[in-house]
Design a protein around this motif. Structure first.
Motif, PDB file in Angstrom:
ATOM      1  N   ILE A   1       0.853  -1.186   0.000  1.00 56.89           N
ATOM      2  CA  ILE A   1       0.000   0.000   0.000  1.00 56.89           C
ATOM      3  C   ILE A   1       0.889   1.236   0.000  1.00 56.89           C
ATOM      4  O   ILE A   1       1.785   1.365   0.838  1.00 56.89           O
ATOM      5  CB  ILE A   1      -0.935   0.015   1.237  1.00 56.89           C
ATOM      6  CG1 ILE A   1      -1.710  -1.292   1.361  1.00 56.89           C
ATOM      7  CG2 ILE A   1      -1.858   1.233   1.190  1.00 56.89           C
ATOM      8  CD1 ILE A   1      -2.608  -1.635   0.206  1.00 56.89           C
TER       9      ILE A   1
ATOM     10  N   ASP B   1      -5.482   5.496  -1.869  1.00 59.98           N
ATOM     11  CA  ASP B   1      -6.194   4.886  -3.001  1.00 59.98           C
ATOM     12  C   ASP B   1      -5.269   4.153  -3.962  1.00 59.98           C
ATOM     13  O   ASP B   1      -5.659   3.827  -5.071  1.00 59.98           O
ATOM     14  CB  ASP B   1      -6.963   5.966  -3.765  1.00 59.98           C
ATOM     15  CG  ASP B   1      -6.030   6.975  -4.450  1.00 59.98           C
ATOM     16  OD1 ASP B   1      -4.845   7.062  -4.062  1.00 59.98           O
ATOM     17  OD2 ASP B   1      -6.485   7.678  -5.363  1.00 59.98           O
TER      18      ASP B   1
ATOM     19  N   ALA C   1      -6.507  -6.150  -2.238  1.00 59.86           N
ATOM     20  CA  ALA C   1      -6.573  -4.694  -2.427  1.00 59.86           C
ATOM     21  C   ALA C   1      -8.021  -4.212  -2.392  1.00 59.86           C
ATOM     22  O   ALA C   1      -8.341  -3.213  -1.741  1.00 59.86           O
ATOM     23  CB  ALA C   1      -5.905  -4.305  -3.742  1.00 59.86           C
TER      24      ALA C   1
ATOM     25  N   VAL D   1      -8.730  -0.234  -1.564  1.00 55.88           N
ATOM     26  CA  VAL D   1      -7.828   0.426  -2.515  1.00 55.88           C
ATOM     27  C   VAL D   1      -8.546   0.542  -3.854  1.00 55.88           C
ATOM     28  O   VAL D   1      -9.207  -0.397  -4.291  1.00 55.88           O
ATOM     29  CB  VAL D   1      -6.517  -0.388  -2.662  1.00 55.88           C
ATOM     30  CG1 VAL D   1      -5.648   0.183  -3.762  1.00 55.88           C
ATOM     31  CG2 VAL D   1      -5.770  -0.434  -1.347  1.00 55.88           C
TER      32      VAL D   1
END
Length: 152
Positions: free
Chosen positions: A59, A63, A93, A98
């Protein structure tokens, strides 16, 4: 065979696998320290108590995530292991919320088959100034950037 989160005892095998590809200039090398610090990013594909493949979901921002360090043992390639690992990372994700996942790769066609689209690297400033600046190929990177965007 199974895909699972990496465990501390897996790190030396993961290190060896990733760095075999790195020695050939096919991916960035990863130190043992970096692997231990980021163990929670990694998934492994295990068969017969042996790690045949590895992949990480890292990550970068609220976003944005990166699939990195995808490596499958040469003798286990072309069996769908890489595809399985990428799909697992994309599923993770999505569960995390995300919206976009990117990859830098020398094999863009593999990721295009998984739904990724080409992207100009300049659209990834977090990556460029985070990891890329430490790469020996910077700023002459010859990897292709691709992105996967989740539909709402």
């Amino acid at each position: 065979m199974k895909v699972r989160k990496a465990l501390v005892p897996d790190i030396k095998s993961i290190h060896k696998l990733i760095n075999e590809f790195a020695k050939k200039g096919e991916m960035l090398p990863r130190s043992l320290n970096e692997l231990y610090e980021n163990i929670r990013d990694f998934l492994v594909f295990e068969e017969d108590n042996e790690i045949k493949g590895v992949c990480a979901l890292h990550i970068l921002w609220e976003d944005l995530a990166e699939i990195r360090s995808l490596a499958v043992k040469r003798e286990s390639q072309k069996k769908g292991i890489g595809t399985i690992l990428v799909k697992k990372c994309l599923n993770e994700a999505k569960k995390l919320g995300v919206k976009r996942v990117f990859v830098l790769t020398y094999v863009p066609e593999f990721f295009k088959r998984a739904g990724f689209k080409e992207l100009d690297k300049s659209k990834l400033p977090q990556k460029i100034w985070g990891d890329c600046i430490r790469c020996p190929k910077f700023p002459e990177c010859d990897e292709v950037a691709l992105i996967y965007e989740f539909r709402e």
